[in-house]
Design an enzyme around this catalytic site. Sequence first.
Site, PDB file in Angstrom:
ATOM      1  CE1 TYR A 327      -3.193  -2.939   1.391  1.00  0.00           C
ATOM      2  CE2 TYR A 327      -1.686  -3.060   3.254  1.00  0.00           C
ATOM      3  CZ  TYR A 327      -2.733  -3.580   2.527  1.00  0.00           C
ATOM      4  OH  TYR A 327      -3.318  -4.740   2.945  1.00  0.00           O
ATOM      5  CB  CYS A 353      15.084 -11.647  -5.195  1.00  0.00           C
ATOM      6  SG  CYS A 353      16.534 -12.238  -4.340  1.00  0.00           S
TER       7      CYS A 353
HETATM    8  N1  LLP Z   1     -14.356  -5.591  10.233  1.00  0.00           N
HETATM    9  C1  LLP Z   1     -14.251  -6.019   8.973  1.00  0.00           C
HETATM   10  C2  LLP Z   1     -15.393  -6.675   8.335  1.00  0.00           C
HETATM   11  C3  LLP Z   1     -13.048  -5.817   8.269  1.00  0.00           C
HETATM   12  O1  LLP Z   1     -12.955  -6.218   7.002  1.00  0.00           O
HETATM   13  C4  LLP Z   1     -11.957  -5.187   8.919  1.00  0.00           C
HETATM   14  C5  LLP Z   1     -10.684  -4.980   8.220  1.00  0.00           C
HETATM   15  C6  LLP Z   1     -12.118  -4.790  10.261  1.00  0.00           C
HETATM   16  C7  LLP Z   1     -13.341  -4.998  10.879  1.00  0.00           C
HETATM   17  C8  LLP Z   1     -11.019  -4.127  11.036  1.00  0.00           C
HETATM   18  O2  LLP Z   1     -10.636  -2.921  10.487  1.00  0.00           O
HETATM   19  P1  LLP Z   1      -9.561  -2.021  11.268  1.00  0.00           P
HETATM   20  O3  LLP Z   1     -10.201  -1.566  12.558  1.00  0.00           O
HETATM   21  O4  LLP Z   1      -8.372  -2.855  11.524  1.00  0.00           O
HETATM   22  O5  LLP Z   1      -9.295  -0.930  10.337  1.00  0.00           O
HETATM   23  N2  LLP Z   1      -4.185  -4.949   5.553  1.00  0.00           N
HETATM   24  C9  LLP Z   1      -4.653  -3.586   5.523  1.00  0.00           C
HETATM   25  C10 LLP Z   1      -5.943  -3.418   6.287  1.00  0.00           C
HETATM   26  C11 LLP Z   1      -7.047  -4.341   5.827  1.00  0.00           C
HETATM   27  C12 LLP Z   1      -8.316  -4.204   6.611  1.00  0.00           C
HETATM   28  C13 LLP Z   1      -9.255  -5.318   6.274  1.00  0.00           C
HETATM   29  N3  LLP Z   1     -10.482  -5.320   7.009  1.00  0.00           N
HETATM   30  C14 LLP Z   1      -3.553  -2.677   6.039  1.00  0.00           C
HETATM   31  O6  LLP Z   1      -2.482  -3.168   6.374  1.00  0.00           O
HETATM   32  O7  LLP Z   1      -3.719  -1.457   6.085  1.00  0.00           O
END
Ligand code: LLP
Length: 425
Positions: A327, A353
């Site tokens: 990202y 790599c």
């Molecule tokens: N609920 C649902 C249905 C979700 O899909 C997510 C995150 C959350 C809750 C929690 O969201 P948070 O509070 O953590 O923002 N890998 C990405 C973030 C992907 C989020 C996916 N869904 C990153 O590293 O920024």
Amino acid sequence: MTPMPLPGQPHVHFADGALHVEGVRVADLAQQHGTPLFVYSKASMLAALAAYQRGFAGRNAQICYAMKANSSLAVLQVFAQAGCGFDIVSGGELERVLAAGGTPARIIFSGVGKTRAEMQRALQAGIGCFNVESEAELEVLNAVALAGGHVAPVSIRVNPNVDPKTHPYISTGLKGNKFGVAHEDALRSYQRAASLAGLRVVGIDCHIGSQITEETPYLDAMDRVLDLVAQIEAAGIPLKHIDFGGGLGIDYQGDTPPAADALWHKLLAKLDARGYGQRQLMIEPGRSLVGNAGLCVTEVLYLKPGEHKSFCIVDAAMNDLPRPAMYQAFHQIVPLSPRDGATASYDVVGPVCESGDWIGRERALAVQAGDLLAVLSAGAYCMSMASNYNTRGRPAEVLVDGAQARLIRRREDAQDQMRGELLLD
Ligand code: LLP
């Protein structure tokens, strides 16, 4: 020397010229356990949770930690022991929560592609709610529940078509995202759900994205969801709970998301004004509970000065810290023991790599080979997204609690990685 807090990281600080997590010198942990190494602060996790708990004081609210942010067993234990429920998105996550002592009735199961086997297992475990994301999923869940003699508790995840103003890959509540049932189809889906004998409608759910740093998208989404609650209940389908998802951002680089308690103060005022303040509320925060509770320690292997660019090659890589590569995310990088002297500008890169294997670009650092660096704000979506690419073992993890540090995951070795593979005859 007075401890110097780093922005957004109250439990990560410098004292006597050395980086500490709570009462523990991070360099000591690196010496004991090697690098790359994830280090987490338990107090930081509990402080982040406490902000939500303050925000919901006196309300009927359930905080379901979105464990995809960091699913290490000991981290789950911290939240289970603090009374949290869990938001899961796979059968694997369900098994982890159960192994960590989570309460099945406080588990909610989100995700657009639940398999029949995952549904069966979750029904058998007695989870609290399925957040259903399509009409097709309603039909399959109904069939699976009836076949097993269960009635599945369901919410429908509605897509409020609100722009969370975040990175497109982590934006989920807009038309054109794969998530949830469109706002205009929600009533029809609820009517269908209510007519199916294997389902029991218990709530409504939405989640609009992640790393949200403004309050407006939440307020807008809440209005849209409450409009639907009114319509659905007018059609004779009562909703016990309202789930507003997760998504609250953290400070990576001077970001200024609202504090969880301040945000909820505003949201609850709106709920009260619209007459829904006494409803059971659910939320699914992930990043905001763990993101700034963790860092990743890495050793500088080589400095590679160049005419156009200089590289600081470290022993952590995109397989350990995938967010920059995926990202273009920013993580602050600080030496564990800052040196005096001139800084130079480096791209901090790993051994993998791929040109995409970078952790920080154009960072001003005074470093030498052998120095240890901390990649900050690495508690969320780092270890849980780590891979074995380039057959690199995933790092070890340590949880700090005051002056105590506990190894909570051993470093993966080559044997761990090859387990389960079969050679040809
Ligand atoms: N609920 C649902 C249905 C979700 O899909 C997510 C995150 C959350 C809750 C929690 O969201 P948070 O509070 O953590 O923002 N890998 C990405 C973030 C992907 C989020 C996916 N869904 C990153 O590293 O920024």
